[in-house]
Design a protein around this motif. Structure first.
Motif, PDB file in Angstrom:
ATOM      1  N   SER A 168       1.649  12.765  -9.522  1.00 21.58           N
ATOM      2  CA  SER A 168       0.977  13.707  -8.846  1.00 21.58           C
ATOM      3  C   SER A 168       2.062  14.759  -8.270  1.00 21.58           C
ATOM      4  O   SER A 168       2.120  15.892  -7.984  1.00 21.58           O
ATOM      5  N   ASN A 169       3.325  14.020  -8.041  1.00 14.88           N
ATOM      6  CA  ASN A 169       4.673  14.786  -7.499  1.00 14.88           C
ATOM      7  C   ASN A 169       4.202  15.684  -6.445  1.00 14.88           C
ATOM      8  O   ASN A 169       4.649  16.902  -6.254  1.00 14.88           O
ATOM      9  N   LEU A 170       3.437  15.384  -5.485  1.00 15.64           N
ATOM     10  CA  LEU A 170       3.314  15.880  -3.958  1.00 15.64           C
ATOM     11  C   LEU A 170       4.512  15.738  -3.105  1.00 15.64           C
ATOM     12  O   LEU A 170       5.099  14.526  -3.285  1.00 15.64           O
ATOM     13  N   GLU A 171       4.665  16.486  -2.082  1.00 18.35           N
ATOM     14  CA  GLU A 171       5.431  16.127  -1.128  1.00 18.35           C
ATOM     15  C   GLU A 171       4.777  15.207  -0.205  1.00 18.35           C
ATOM     16  O   GLU A 171       3.821  15.682   0.251  1.00 18.35           O
ATOM     17  N   LEU A 172       5.074  13.878  -0.066  1.00 17.18           N
ATOM     18  CA  LEU A 172       4.447  12.888   0.744  1.00 17.18           C
ATOM     19  C   LEU A 172       5.094  13.182   2.186  1.00 17.18           C
ATOM     20  O   LEU A 172       6.146  12.853   2.310  1.00 17.18           O
ATOM     21  N   ASP A 173       4.412  13.835   3.130  1.00 21.01           N
ATOM     22  CA  ASP A 173       5.117  14.002   4.573  1.00 21.01           C
ATOM     23  C   ASP A 173       4.438  12.943   5.381  1.00 21.01           C
ATOM     24  O   ASP A 173       3.531  12.783   5.590  1.00 21.01           O
ATOM     25  N   TYR A 174       5.598  12.236   5.872  1.00 23.82           N
ATOM     26  CA  TYR A 174       5.227  11.059   6.734  1.00 23.82           C
ATOM     27  C   TYR A 174       5.365  11.523   8.432  1.00 23.82           C
ATOM     28  O   TYR A 174       5.419  10.542   9.257  1.00 23.82           O
TER      29      TYR A 174
ATOM     30  N   LEU B 299       0.945  -1.276   0.069  1.00 23.21           N
ATOM     31  CA  LEU B 299       0.141  -0.166  -0.069  1.00 23.21           C
ATOM     32  C   LEU B 299       0.990   1.221  -0.043  1.00 23.21           C
ATOM     33  O   LEU B 299       0.768   2.295  -0.667  1.00 23.21           O
ATOM     34  N   HIS B 300       1.899   1.349   0.990  1.00 19.28           N
ATOM     35  CA  HIS B 300       2.767   2.281   1.057  1.00 19.28           C
ATOM     36  C   HIS B 300       3.303   2.673  -0.402  1.00 19.28           C
ATOM     37  O   HIS B 300       3.467   3.782  -0.876  1.00 19.28           O
ATOM     38  N   LEU B 301       4.000   1.162  -0.742  1.00 17.33           N
ATOM     39  CA  LEU B 301       4.904   1.492  -2.258  1.00 17.33           C
ATOM     40  C   LEU B 301       3.833   2.320  -3.398  1.00 17.33           C
ATOM     41  O   LEU B 301       4.338   2.829  -4.201  1.00 17.33           O
ATOM     42  N   ILE B 302       2.574   1.576  -3.354  1.00 17.19           N
ATOM     43  CA  ILE B 302       1.750   1.921  -4.449  1.00 17.19           C
ATOM     44  C   ILE B 302       1.752   3.556  -4.462  1.00 17.19           C
ATOM     45  O   ILE B 302       1.465   4.126  -5.561  1.00 17.19           O
ATOM     46  N   ASN B 303       1.118   3.851  -3.239  1.00 17.38           N
ATOM     47  CA  ASN B 303       0.921   5.479  -2.995  1.00 17.38           C
ATOM     48  C   ASN B 303       2.232   6.205  -3.620  1.00 17.38           C
ATOM     49  O   ASN B 303       1.863   7.289  -4.168  1.00 17.38           O
ATOM     50  N   GLU B 304       3.352   5.735  -3.262  1.00 23.91           N
ATOM     51  CA  GLU B 304       4.670   6.568  -3.725  1.00 23.91           C
ATOM     52  C   GLU B 304       4.602   6.365  -5.300  1.00 23.91           C
ATOM     53  O   GLU B 304       5.282   7.484  -5.659  1.00 23.91           O
ATOM     54  N   SER B 305       4.435   5.189  -5.438  1.00 25.86           N
ATOM     55  CA  SER B 305       4.747   5.087  -7.257  1.00 25.86           C
ATOM     56  C   SER B 305       3.548   6.061  -7.971  1.00 25.86           C
ATOM     57  O   SER B 305       4.081   6.802  -8.968  1.00 25.86           O
ATOM     58  N   MET B 306       2.527   6.025  -7.437  1.00 26.58           N
ATOM     59  CA  MET B 306       1.316   6.941  -7.864  1.00 26.58           C
ATOM     60  C   MET B 306       1.857   8.300  -7.981  1.00 26.58           C
ATOM     61  O   MET B 306       1.721   9.081  -9.092  1.00 26.58           O
ATOM     62  N   ASN B 307       2.319   8.683  -6.924  1.00 24.86           N
ATOM     63  CA  ASN B 307       2.609   9.879  -6.627  1.00 24.86           C
ATOM     64  C   ASN B 307       3.927  10.195  -7.735  1.00 24.86           C
ATOM     65  O   ASN B 307       3.899  11.373  -8.169  1.00 24.86           O
ATOM     66  N   ALA B 308       4.951   9.400  -7.752  1.00 21.28           N
ATOM     67  CA  ALA B 308       6.147   9.781  -8.487  1.00 21.28           C
ATOM     68  C   ALA B 308       5.689   9.593 -10.068  1.00 21.28           C
ATOM     69  O   ALA B 308       6.393  10.572 -10.910  1.00 21.28           O
ATOM     70  N   ARG B 309       4.622   8.942 -10.480  1.00 27.23           N
ATOM     71  CA  ARG B 309       4.378   8.877 -11.648  1.00 27.23           C
ATOM     72  C   ARG B 309       3.419  10.148 -12.023  1.00 27.23           C
ATOM     73  O   ARG B 309       3.713  10.772 -13.315  1.00 27.23           O
TER      74      ARG B 309
ATOM     75  N   PHE C 167      -7.190   9.578  -6.009  1.00 24.22           N
ATOM     76  CA  PHE C 167      -7.836   9.055  -6.954  1.00 24.22           C
ATOM     77  C   PHE C 167      -6.844   7.842  -7.686  1.00 24.22           C
ATOM     78  O   PHE C 167      -7.121   6.794  -7.842  1.00 24.22           O
ATOM     79  N   TYR C 168      -5.832   8.532  -8.058  1.00 30.81           N
ATOM     80  CA  TYR C 168      -4.820   7.450  -8.823  1.00 30.81           C
ATOM     81  C   TYR C 168      -4.210   6.447  -7.819  1.00 30.81           C
ATOM     82  O   TYR C 168      -4.514   5.271  -8.363  1.00 30.81           O
ATOM     83  N   THR C 169      -4.014   6.781  -6.715  1.00 28.44           N
ATOM     84  CA  THR C 169      -3.981   5.539  -5.616  1.00 28.44           C
ATOM     85  C   THR C 169      -5.121   4.642  -5.584  1.00 28.44           C
ATOM     86  O   THR C 169      -5.017   3.303  -5.852  1.00 28.44           O
TER      87      THR C 169
END
Ligand SMILES: [Zn+2]
Length: 415
Positions: A328-334, A316-326, A395-397
């Motif tokens: 959205s390009n948001l800063e994902l703040d953990y 789940l974590h990796l999917i969200n990151e990869s959708m963002n990289a592909r 939505f992408y995720t």
């Protein structure tokens, strides 16, 4: 003038108690360093205890061995629980300064609390009655000196000596219960894959807020008009895709839940009474407060706090990151995903009820701000461009979670 009080928190299943005697149990403590119940049989009986804990003449607390009190001094629940474990049905707790205490408790005492289902509102443990020293003296009657001596022994660190008071009493507690109905709103988009459509991706946002207090209207634009709108937009996108023959393979449930502000009640109700099997529920994507910019990100508003993504499923974590990289390009703040984060946001929105059932959950959140839970949480303060970018990212995720060949795996053992 009041002489006793019962709190709603300790309203019990049983409403009436009557007995001929009350057992004195010191401070009602069960601690390795000091146990007031040693050798007492109080099954089904009432006990009378003092608030606080044993202190030496020089002001040293016997349990901590220092000038600092232990948790037994602050936490009544601990004492009620200890008495319950010994089988007690009623706890009379003597408050040394009842007047001040009842003053402090007043608001809490008369204000309503909301819980899910009437049974949940009643505790299974003993009833707690906090009493004044005057009332305690009445109950002790001629045995008051015995009790004072027994307490002094305890303060001196000696073994507690049991005293049974001959004190006939009747206690009736009634809980005023008002039923309020709430609704979760569910929108179901059936998946297109004949096999995968039995699996479900749940997207949630709570639609309740704080309502009106006096003349103040709590608008809740960010909390959680923003999440509610985002979920509606996502649901619309899925529905549109389906209309065009490109619907998601898994089924998607867009659910707006109620009672979040009263303790995540709507989502709790759903996971306890699921409409679709929880075993088939692949993931929960939760949106609570998006589109405001917090202090930390003033210079880069394209950010989102991601909470919970890796707690149950690495995928789940990796999917969200990869959708963002592909896309959205948001800063994902953990920041708030840290297990020791003092804000405990992971426990504070609806995804938590899904996670508690072992369902991977990801929570999107813009962080807090000065209008949080204030009437000033108004719509013009939302940055809609930012909110739309975050909404697209969610939505992408969600799309990926609903369409990939294998459902995401639970591979992290939760505590
Ligand atoms: Zn909220």
């Amino acid at each position: 003038m009041w002489d006793f009080l019962c709190t709603k928190r300790f309203a019990t299943e049983r409403e009436e108690f009557t007995d001929q005697e009350i057992t004195f149990a010191g401070y009602g403590i069960t601690d390795p360093k000091h146990n007031d119940y040693l050798g007492l049989n109080i099954q089904g009986k009432a006990v009378i205890i003092y608030e606080g804990e044993p202190v030496s003449k020089r002001g040293k607390y016997r349990i901590t061995g220092s000038k600092e009190p232990s948790s037994w001094s602050q936490d009544w629940r601990k004492k009620v629980k200890a008495a319950g474990e010994q089988g007690a049905s009623v706890v009379f707790m003597i408050a040394s300064d009842f007047k001040t205490l009842s003053g402090q408790m007043r608001r809490f005492m008369i204000g309503p609390t909301i819980s899910l289902g009437e049974q949940e509102a009643r505790s299974k443990g003993p009833a707690l009655v906090i009493i004044s020293t005057a009332m305690a003296r009445d109950l002790m009657g001629a045995q008051v000196d015995e009790i004072i001596t027994a307490r002094k022994r305890i303060d001196k660190g000696k073994k507690p000596q049991p005293v049974v008071l001959k004190a006939p009493f009747e206690l009736t507690t009634r809980l005023g219960v008002q039923r309020i109905n709430g609704s979760n709103v569910l929108g179901y988009i059936e998946g297109s894959d004949p096999v995968l459509k039995d699996e479900l991706v749940v997207v949630t946002a709570h639609f309740d807020h704080l309502g009106k207090r006096g003349e103040d209207i709590y608008n809740g634009a960010n909390d959680n008009g923003s999440g509610t709108s985002t979920v509606l937009e996502i649901a619309q996108a899925f529905a549109l895709a389906k209309q065009k023959g490109m619907g998601p393979r898994r089924s998607v449930l867009a659910m707006l839940v109620t009672g979040e502000e009263k303790g995540l009640l709507g989502s709790e109700y759903y996971v306890e009474n699921p409409v679709f099997p929880l075993e088939q529920t692949v993931v929960n994507v939760n949106v609570d407060m998006v589109g405001r910019i917090d202090k930390k990100h003033e210079d880069n508003p394209d950010y989102i706090y991601v909470i919970g993504s890796n707690r149950l499923s690495t995928e789940l974590h990796l999917i969200n990151e990869s959708m963002n990289a592909r896309y959205s390009n948001l800063e994902l703040d953990y920041t708030y995903n840290a297990k020791d984060d003092p804000n405990r946001y992971y426990q504070r929105s609806d995804h938590y009820n899904f996670a508690e059932k072992g369902i991977p959950a990801i929570f999107f959140f813009n962080g807090s701000h000065e209008d949080y839970h204030r009437p000033t949480d108004t719509i013009e303060k939302i940055d809609f461009d930012v909110m739309a970018r975050i909404g697209r990212h969610i939505f992408y995720t969600t799309w990926e979670l609903a369409n990939r060949d294998q459902r995401i795996q639970v591979d992290v053992i939760s505590e």
